[in-house]
Structure formats: structure tokens, C-alpha cells
Design a protein around this motif. Structure first.
Motif, PDB file in Angstrom:
ATOM      1  N   UNK A 178     -11.235  -1.246  -2.849  1.00 45.65           N
ATOM      2  CA  UNK A 178     -10.991  -1.824  -1.536  1.00 45.65           C
ATOM      3  C   UNK A 178     -10.047  -3.125  -1.476  1.00 45.65           C
ATOM      4  N   UNK A 179      -8.961  -3.232  -0.798  1.00 47.22           N
ATOM      5  CA  UNK A 179      -8.225  -4.385  -0.952  1.00 47.22           C
ATOM      6  C   UNK A 179      -6.847  -4.268  -1.422  1.00 47.22           C
ATOM      7  N   UNK A 180      -5.792  -4.410  -0.733  1.00 49.03           N
ATOM      8  CA  UNK A 180      -4.402  -4.611  -1.184  1.00 49.03           C
ATOM      9  C   UNK A 180      -3.877  -5.476  -1.817  1.00 49.03           C
ATOM     10  N   UNK A 181      -4.433  -6.696  -1.892  1.00 48.93           N
ATOM     11  CA  UNK A 181      -3.903  -7.764  -2.260  1.00 48.93           C
ATOM     12  C   UNK A 181      -3.467  -7.594  -3.944  1.00 48.93           C
ATOM     13  N   UNK A 182      -3.125  -8.636  -4.474  1.00 52.54           N
ATOM     14  CA  UNK A 182      -2.692  -8.509  -5.781  1.00 52.54           C
ATOM     15  C   UNK A 182      -3.696  -8.238  -6.850  1.00 52.54           C
ATOM     16  N   UNK A 183      -4.949  -8.495  -6.670  1.00 49.83           N
ATOM     17  CA  UNK A 183      -6.150  -8.249  -7.418  1.00 49.83           C
ATOM     18  C   UNK A 183      -6.305  -6.400  -7.324  1.00 49.83           C
ATOM     19  N   UNK A 186       7.584 -20.105 -12.212  1.00 47.63           N
ATOM     20  CA  UNK A 186       7.642 -19.630 -10.871  1.00 47.63           C
ATOM     21  C   UNK A 186       8.095 -18.145 -10.968  1.00 47.63           C
ATOM     22  N   UNK A 187       7.786 -17.194  -9.979  1.00 44.52           N
ATOM     23  CA  UNK A 187       8.329 -15.996 -10.043  1.00 44.52           C
ATOM     24  C   UNK A 187       8.141 -15.417  -8.533  1.00 44.52           C
ATOM     25  N   UNK A 188       8.940 -14.173  -8.442  1.00 40.63           N
ATOM     26  CA  UNK A 188       9.123 -13.586  -7.355  1.00 40.63           C
ATOM     27  C   UNK A 188       7.866 -12.730  -7.104  1.00 40.63           C
ATOM     28  N   UNK A 189       6.765 -13.260  -6.482  1.00 48.00           N
ATOM     29  CA  UNK A 189       5.579 -12.584  -6.279  1.00 48.00           C
ATOM     30  C   UNK A 189       5.454 -11.414  -5.363  1.00 48.00           C
ATOM     31  N   UNK A 190       6.336 -11.375  -4.666  1.00 54.43           N
ATOM     32  CA  UNK A 190       6.370 -10.195  -3.693  1.00 54.43           C
ATOM     33  C   UNK A 190       6.917  -8.920  -4.626  1.00 54.43           C
ATOM     34  N   UNK A 191       8.131  -9.290  -5.084  1.00 54.66           N
ATOM     35  CA  UNK A 191       8.445  -7.884  -5.979  1.00 54.66           C
ATOM     36  C   UNK A 191       7.438  -7.432  -6.827  1.00 54.66           C
ATOM     37  N   UNK A 192       6.683  -8.569  -7.513  1.00 56.71           N
ATOM     38  CA  UNK A 192       5.973  -8.307  -8.637  1.00 56.71           C
ATOM     39  C   UNK A 192       4.716  -7.261  -8.089  1.00 56.71           C
ATOM     40  N   UNK A 193       4.287  -7.637  -6.986  1.00 54.52           N
ATOM     41  CA  UNK A 193       3.156  -6.664  -6.420  1.00 54.52           C
ATOM     42  C   UNK A 193       3.450  -5.392  -5.830  1.00 54.52           C
ATOM     43  N   UNK A 194       4.718  -5.420  -5.281  1.00 56.37           N
ATOM     44  CA  UNK A 194       5.329  -3.957  -4.947  1.00 56.37           C
ATOM     45  C   UNK A 194       5.667  -3.214  -6.013  1.00 56.37           C
ATOM     46  N   UNK A 195       6.099  -3.777  -7.188  1.00 53.17           N
ATOM     47  CA  UNK A 195       6.254  -2.954  -8.454  1.00 53.17           C
ATOM     48  C   UNK A 195       4.978  -2.627  -9.137  1.00 53.17           C
ATOM     49  N   UNK A 196       3.838  -3.297  -8.987  1.00 55.52           N
ATOM     50  CA  UNK A 196       2.728  -2.706  -9.252  1.00 55.52           C
ATOM     51  C   UNK A 196       2.123  -1.638  -8.335  1.00 55.52           C
ATOM     52  N   UNK A 197       2.422  -1.786  -7.166  1.00 56.19           N
ATOM     53  CA  UNK A 197       2.060  -0.654  -6.236  1.00 56.19           C
ATOM     54  C   UNK A 197       2.962   0.578  -6.516  1.00 56.19           C
ATOM     55  N   UNK A 198       4.012   0.505  -6.827  1.00 54.61           N
ATOM     56  CA  UNK A 198       4.863   1.670  -7.219  1.00 54.61           C
ATOM     57  C   UNK A 198       4.526   2.280  -8.435  1.00 54.61           C
ATOM     58  N   UNK A 199       4.252   1.436  -9.421  1.00 52.38           N
ATOM     59  CA  UNK A 199       3.388   1.865 -10.800  1.00 52.38           C
ATOM     60  C   UNK A 199       2.179   2.901 -10.370  1.00 52.38           C
ATOM     61  N   UNK A 200       1.327   2.472  -9.349  1.00 53.52           N
ATOM     62  CA  UNK A 200       0.178   3.090  -9.145  1.00 53.52           C
ATOM     63  C   UNK A 200       0.473   4.405  -8.415  1.00 53.52           C
ATOM     64  N   UNK A 201       1.273   4.396  -7.481  1.00 56.23           N
ATOM     65  CA  UNK A 201       1.599   5.753  -6.864  1.00 56.23           C
ATOM     66  C   UNK A 201       2.564   6.541  -7.645  1.00 56.23           C
ATOM     67  N   UNK A 202       3.328   6.120  -8.444  1.00 56.37           N
ATOM     68  CA  UNK A 202       4.048   6.963  -9.156  1.00 56.37           C
ATOM     69  C   UNK A 202       3.200   7.613 -10.457  1.00 56.37           C
TER      70      UNK A 202
END
Length: 365
Positions: free
Chosen positions: A14-19, A148-164
Motif C-alpha cells: 500500500x502506497x506508491x511513494x518512493x518507499x 542531488x539527483x533527479x528523483x522523479x526519473x529515479x522513482x519512475x525507473x523503480x516502477x518500471x523495474x517492478x512492472x517489468x
């Protein structure tokens, strides 16, 4: 009244934030059917996207605490992941400044604590006066591994890993109730748009709902004693001519790491976050706080004027009353297991990959 449709899954996050996204990605290889449910219509719309995008080095947190452990481990995992996936980051380093003798004492405590925790690259550095003559301070320590980093791209990359890897993300759905039964946790879910309701039945439930995590924890276990505390932070964008190559932090306050100057990947400067306790989630900027904000910045950057600061954005941190650390609360009910991730604020982005491993180790399959 028609019976609700039921879906049986092996694991529900439950929860679609970074954690949540990082945990779901880590658990994917362990479960045949794993689902992540997020109440917003996109992932990472709350705390995960309303912050400074800083990779923390780990010098602030109590030795042996979860924050310390996960920040130190998470920092290394995060830099490796960003490099491997070619996601933009800048290991720019940061200076922490003291403005008074008392703050110099605090600064020394931070330095000593960092060394004790294993942050072995901190140095006292007074070269700032020539580099940034507009800053005013007594002493400074430099942390080269802060970035510092591009956190938006990072979180979306994690979500792509999960769905893949076969994971499923369901957006725009809210958890209404949770019952523990002999068949597993029965989770009542409502589609926010259509108002359709359905039941998800799972033997493994991970609650990483951020601002809503204590409420969800109460649904899982009514004996839960945690009390949420929301701390709001506001950001202003700097319109002046000065430039920074590094992050500039004052010494910390009770609720935050201090009102700092950070750069984004395009070298723009923003100040924040402020920190004050609020009763409700509201992202509007309270302009009556601006003069207090300005005064805090002027303690180390005295030339800043009110007109140099334009309203940026705000965020709300999901803290726990009376508890400084992250809490990973786990247990079993009727042979089903749960994990609650609570009080997960800063350094949450930095710690996310390490948190995912920590949660995975709590779960038996």
C-alpha cells in the motif's frame, strides 16, 4: 446488495511513494502475484515529490538508529543505481555552517557523530569565505558525498523495474478497511473515480502509505500506539544573481536539518524547507511565514532581501509524535504477516533501496 468481487494475491503493498515502489520492486522476485495500490492517479505525488532531492551522507542521525543504518547503506546503493541507469545526479557536496558559538558546538557534535556513524569523509573547511563572499559564518564542515539527483526519473525507473518483473500498479484506488481473517487480510478497496469497491485478499501486507501510514496501521492492528505528526516545509526560489556549486546548510533545528540553500541540476537555487507542525495536509504556501523564513536565511546569507525570494512549493513530512527514528513495525495476525513503515520522512529518498532490503528481510515466504 451484490457481493463484492474478490481478488487473491500473494503480496499487497500500500502506497506508491518512493518507499512503496522500492519495496515492491525488491519483493517482486519473491512473490508470484504482487500488487501495489496507490490512492493518487500517479505515483510519488506526495512526500516523495515535494522535497529537496538531496542524497544525504548520514552525519546527523543517532548512531545505531534505523535512519543512520539505512541512510549510509542507501546512499551507496542509490549512487550505484543512478550511475547504472544513467539517471542525472551531481555529487556536489555540501557545507554545514555555524553562525554562533553555540552553533559551532552543535557543528562539532555533527562532525563527531558523523565519524562515529561511519561518515569518514567530513572535513572542517574555511575556504568558503573566498568562494562565496556573500555568506556569513563562524565555522564550516564539508561533506563531499552529499549530492542531488533527479528523483522523479529515479522513482519512475523503480516502477518500471517492478512492472517489468511482473508486478502490478493500481492507481487511483483507496484502502477503506482491513480485516484479518483465516484466509488472509481482507482489504476493502474503492476506485476513487468510479466508486466501485472490491476486496483484495493477501497473506502478506506491506503498509508504506506515507502520510496515511498510521491510519492504515490502525486498520491492521487496533492496538497500534503510534501517533502521527505532520511537519510542513515550504520552499522559496532565489531570484538573485549569486550562484552556488555546493549545497549550503545551517545547523539543524528541532524539526528539520535547517532552512538550507540547495541547487537543482540546472544550478537554480531554492531555499527550504521551513518546518512547522500542522494539523492537516495543505500544500498552499502560508505567506505570513515568509518573514520568519527570510530571517532564517539571513542568519548565514545576510544580503538576501524579501524580493529575492518567490514562492516555490511545499511538502508535508509524515513523522511520529515522540519518535525521531524510522519505524518498521512487523508481525502476524491469523497466520498472515504485515509490515508497517512509519515516520518515513527525510532521509527517505536516500534510504529507499536499503529500506526495501530491510523490509524484505522481515518477510517470510
Amino acid at each position: 446488495m451484490r457481493e463484492l468481487e474478490k481478488f487473491e494475491v500473494d503480496c499487497l503493498v500500500i502506497g506508491g511513494g518512493v518507499s512503496g515502489v522500492a519495496i515492491a520492486r525488491e519483493l517482486c522476485s519473491r512473490f508470484e502475484s504482487i500488487f501495489l495500490i496507490e490512492r493518487n492517479h500517479q505515483i510519488a505525488q506526495e512526500t516523495s515529490s515535494r522535497n529537496s532531492e538531496v542524497i544525504h551522507a548520514g552525519m546527523y542521525y543517532d548512531q545505531g538508529s534505523l535512519k543512520s543504518k539505512l541512510c549510509l547503506k542507501g546512499k551507496e546503493l542509490l549512487y550505484d543505481y543512478l550511475e547504472e541507469r544513467k539517471i542525472a545526479f551531481n555529487r556536489c557536496g555540501k557545507y554545514i555552517l555555524s553562525s554562533t558559538d553555540q552553533e559551532s558546538e552543535t557543528l562539532n557534535n555533527i562532525y563527531e557523530n558523523g565519524l562515529a556513524c561511519g561518515v569518514d569523509d567530513l572535513i572542517y573547511d574555511n575556504s568558503l569565505k573566498s568562494k562565496y563572499p556573500f555568506l556569513q559564518y563562524k565555522e564550516a564542515i564539508f561533506s563531499p558525498s552529499t549530492g542531488i539527483f533527479d528523483s522523479h526519473s529515479y522513482i519512475h525507473s523503480l516502477s518500471r523495474d517492478f512492472e517489468s518483473a511482473g508486478g502490478n500498479i493500481i492507481l487511483g484506488n483507496e484502502i477503506l478497511n482491513i480485516n484479518a481473517t483465516k484466509d488472509g487480510f481482507e482489504v476493502l478497496v474503492e476506485d476513487i473515480k468510479s466508486k466501485n469497491r472490491f476486496l483484495v485478499i493477501t497473506h502478506t501486507l506491506v503498509n508504506s502509505a506515507g502520510l496515511n501510514a498510521v491510519h492504515i496501521a490502525n486498520l491492521i492492528n487496533e492496538q497500534n500506539t503510534f501517533i502521527e505528526e505532520f511537519v510542513k516545509g515550504e520552499y522559496y526560489i532565489y531570484q538573485g544573481k549569486e550562484k552556488l556549486e555546493n549545497l549550503i546548510y545551517p545547523t539543524p533545528t528541532e524539526n528539520s536539518l535547517g532552512l538550507h540553500a540547495t541547487i537543482d541540476l540546472g544550478k537554480g537555487i531554492r531555499f527550504g524547507p521551513s518546518a512547522f507542525v500542522v494539523d492537516e495536509i495543505d500544500y498552499s504556501l502560508s505567506l505570513d511565514q515568509k518573514l520568519l523564513f527570510l530571517k532564517a536565511v539571513q542568519s548565514y546569507w545576510p544580503g538576501i532581501k524579501e524580493e529575492d525570494l518567490t514562492p516555490g512549493y511545499s511538502g508535508v513530512r509524515p513523522k511520529l509524535r515522540g519518535i525521531k527514528d524510522f519505524v518498521i513495525d512487523s508481525g502476524t495476525v491469523s497466520n498472515s504477516q504485515f509490515v508497517n513503515v512509519l515516520g518515513y520522512a527525510s532521509p527517505g529518498l536516500t534510504s529507499s533501496l536499503a529500506l526495501a532490503i530491510e523490509v524484505s528481510e522481515k518477510i517470510e515466504t
